[in-house]
Design an enzyme around this catalytic site. Structure first.
Site, PDB file in Angstrom:
ATOM      1  N   ASP A 281      -2.208  -7.392   2.370  1.00 55.21           N
ATOM      2  CA  ASP A 281      -3.165  -6.494   2.989  1.00 55.21           C
ATOM      3  C   ASP A 281      -2.710  -6.294   4.440  1.00 55.21           C
ATOM      4  O   ASP A 281      -1.795  -6.984   4.910  1.00 55.21           O
ATOM      5  CB  ASP A 281      -4.556  -7.141   2.926  1.00 55.21           C
ATOM      6  CG  ASP A 281      -5.602  -6.362   3.691  1.00 55.21           C
ATOM      7  OD1 ASP A 281      -5.693  -5.146   3.499  1.00 55.21           O
ATOM      8  OD2 ASP A 281      -6.324  -6.986   4.495  1.00 55.21           O
TER       9      ASP A 281
ATOM     10  N   ASP B 179      -5.079  -4.769   7.664  1.00 52.70           N
ATOM     11  CA  ASP B 179      -6.117  -5.069   8.654  1.00 52.70           C
ATOM     12  C   ASP B 179      -6.730  -6.440   8.420  1.00 52.70           C
ATOM     13  O   ASP B 179      -7.136  -6.788   7.307  1.00 52.70           O
ATOM     14  CB  ASP B 179      -7.230  -4.016   8.594  1.00 52.70           C
ATOM     15  CG  ASP B 179      -6.793  -2.673   9.167  1.00 52.70           C
ATOM     16  OD1 ASP B 179      -6.154  -2.674  10.223  1.00 52.70           O
ATOM     17  OD2 ASP B 179      -7.095  -1.639   8.544  1.00 52.70           O
TER      18      ASP B 179
ATOM     19  N   GLU C 173     -19.376  -4.470   2.473  1.00 54.80           N
ATOM     20  CA  GLU C 173     -18.084  -4.977   1.979  1.00 54.80           C
ATOM     21  C   GLU C 173     -18.063  -6.489   1.916  1.00 54.80           C
ATOM     22  O   GLU C 173     -17.521  -7.085   0.983  1.00 54.80           O
ATOM     23  CB  GLU C 173     -16.954  -4.477   2.879  1.00 54.80           C
ATOM     24  CG  GLU C 173     -15.582  -4.993   2.499  1.00 54.80           C
ATOM     25  CD  GLU C 173     -14.506  -4.570   3.480  1.00 54.80           C
ATOM     26  OE1 GLU C 173     -13.650  -5.418   3.801  1.00 54.80           O
ATOM     27  OE2 GLU C 173     -14.517  -3.415   3.928  1.00 54.80           O
TER      28      GLU C 173
ATOM     29  N   SER D 272      -3.105  -1.226   1.677  1.00 56.47           N
ATOM     30  CA  SER D 272      -4.178  -1.173   2.655  1.00 56.47           C
ATOM     31  C   SER D 272      -5.205  -0.099   2.319  1.00 56.47           C
ATOM     32  O   SER D 272      -4.857   1.023   1.958  1.00 56.47           O
ATOM     33  CB  SER D 272      -3.594  -0.885   4.052  1.00 56.47           C
ATOM     34  OG  SER D 272      -4.640  -0.685   4.987  1.00 56.47           O
TER      35      SER D 272
ATOM     36  N   LYS E 167      -7.433  -2.073  -5.453  1.00 59.10           N
ATOM     37  CA  LYS E 167      -6.030  -2.327  -5.132  1.00 59.10           C
ATOM     38  C   LYS E 167      -5.227  -2.676  -6.385  1.00 59.10           C
ATOM     39  O   LYS E 167      -4.021  -2.467  -6.430  1.00 59.10           O
ATOM     40  CB  LYS E 167      -5.911  -3.426  -4.074  1.00 59.10           C
ATOM     41  CG  LYS E 167      -6.393  -2.962  -2.702  1.00 59.10           C
ATOM     42  CD  LYS E 167      -6.113  -3.976  -1.623  1.00 59.10           C
ATOM     43  CE  LYS E 167      -6.531  -3.446  -0.257  1.00 59.10           C
ATOM     44  NZ  LYS E 167      -6.249  -4.409   0.820  1.00 59.10           N
TER      45      LYS E 167
END
Length: 266
Positions: free
Chosen positions: A37, A39, A82, A133, A182
């Site tokens: 990932d 961030d 989230e 990402s 993802k």
């Protein structure tokens, strides 16, 4: 590895971690790939107690973007969803899609310092780094480029902005990548994984449980070492992270563990 004795490092099964590391060491650099990932994984979550910007925040903090086009309200609305451990992935999924779609209606220094060593070491040993990402691909690619570490071994899968002839953001190109799809992004790029089919060992890095599926497209995977970055709501989410990741880094601002571990692996 002395750094793995740090108070910020948690492991449910240390002997298993040691066994994976030794096996990957023995296989050598030609058998490993890194899937990560971006961030809050390859960038800091916080520094000296102050929250660092994500690729979305860079636009929000820009002096070149008008207030009505900034993204802060969206972040304040959707980020708590989230990381809400009381909601299921199925409940969050449509809201994450909504968050990314909303970005099309909106149009400090980025925290990459400390990871130059990590990027450079992977390049030196010709180890592929695949970045999945849910952020803004245009922004994070520029961040990596300006840091001088956008090496040929780096491949980014992210959300790329599509502008009209007047320069207005109208949509994102292709399928949107968000925190809970993802795996689909990984499977859509099986052609790229096919090019890496001889690399059966994976170092996976993420800061959410959704990141655990990023390696699902890897062919004939033999070993995977999963490192999770637990940055927020630690006590609420620590057990689930320890059950899912091999190593959990808890609010780690030192940026020492990963580069050292990566050097050991290769």
């Amino acid at each position: 590895i002395p750094e793995l004795s740090s108070p910020s490092v948690c492991m449910r099964d240390p002997p298993r971690v040691e066994e994976i590391i030794k096996t990957m060491q023995k296989a050598g650099t030609s058998k490993i790939q890194v899937i990560s990932d971006f961030d809050m994984t390859l960038t800091r979550f916080a520094y000296n107690g102050k929250r660092c910007p994500t690729s979305h925040n860079i636009l929000d903090n820009s002096k070149l973007i008008s207030e009505e086009c900034k993204l802060k309200d969206l972040l304040n609305t959707y980020y708590p969803i989230e990381i809400d451990s009381k909601r299921t992935a199925e409940e969050k999924l449509p809201l994450m899609v909504e968050w990314n779609a909303s970005l099309c209606c909106q149009t400090d220094q980025y925290p990459l310092e400390g990871y130059q060593l990590f990027f450079d070491h992977l390049q030196e040993h010709s180890i592929p780094l695949l970045i999945f990402s849910a952020g803004l691909g245009d922004v994070l690619e520029e961040v990596i480029r300006q840091a001088g570490v956008f090496h040929p071994n780096v491949k980014v899968f992210s959300n790329y902005m599509d502008f009209d002839e007047t320069g207005v953001l109208k949509a994102f190109k292709g399928e949107l990548i968000h925190i809970y799809n993802k795996r689909e992004g990984a499977l859509l790029n099986t052609g790229h994984f096919q090019e890496l089919k001889s690399r059966h060992n994976v170092l996976l890095l993420g800061d959410s449980l959704g990141d655990l599926t990023m390696a699902d497209g890897v062919h004939s995977m033999e070993n995977i070492l999963k490192i999770g970055f637990l940055n927020d709501k630690v006590e609420e989410r620590k057990t689930s992270y320890l059950n899912a990741y091999d190593i959990v880094l808890v609010k780690d601002e030192t940026m020492e563990v990963l580069p050292t571990l990566q050097e050991v692996l290769v």
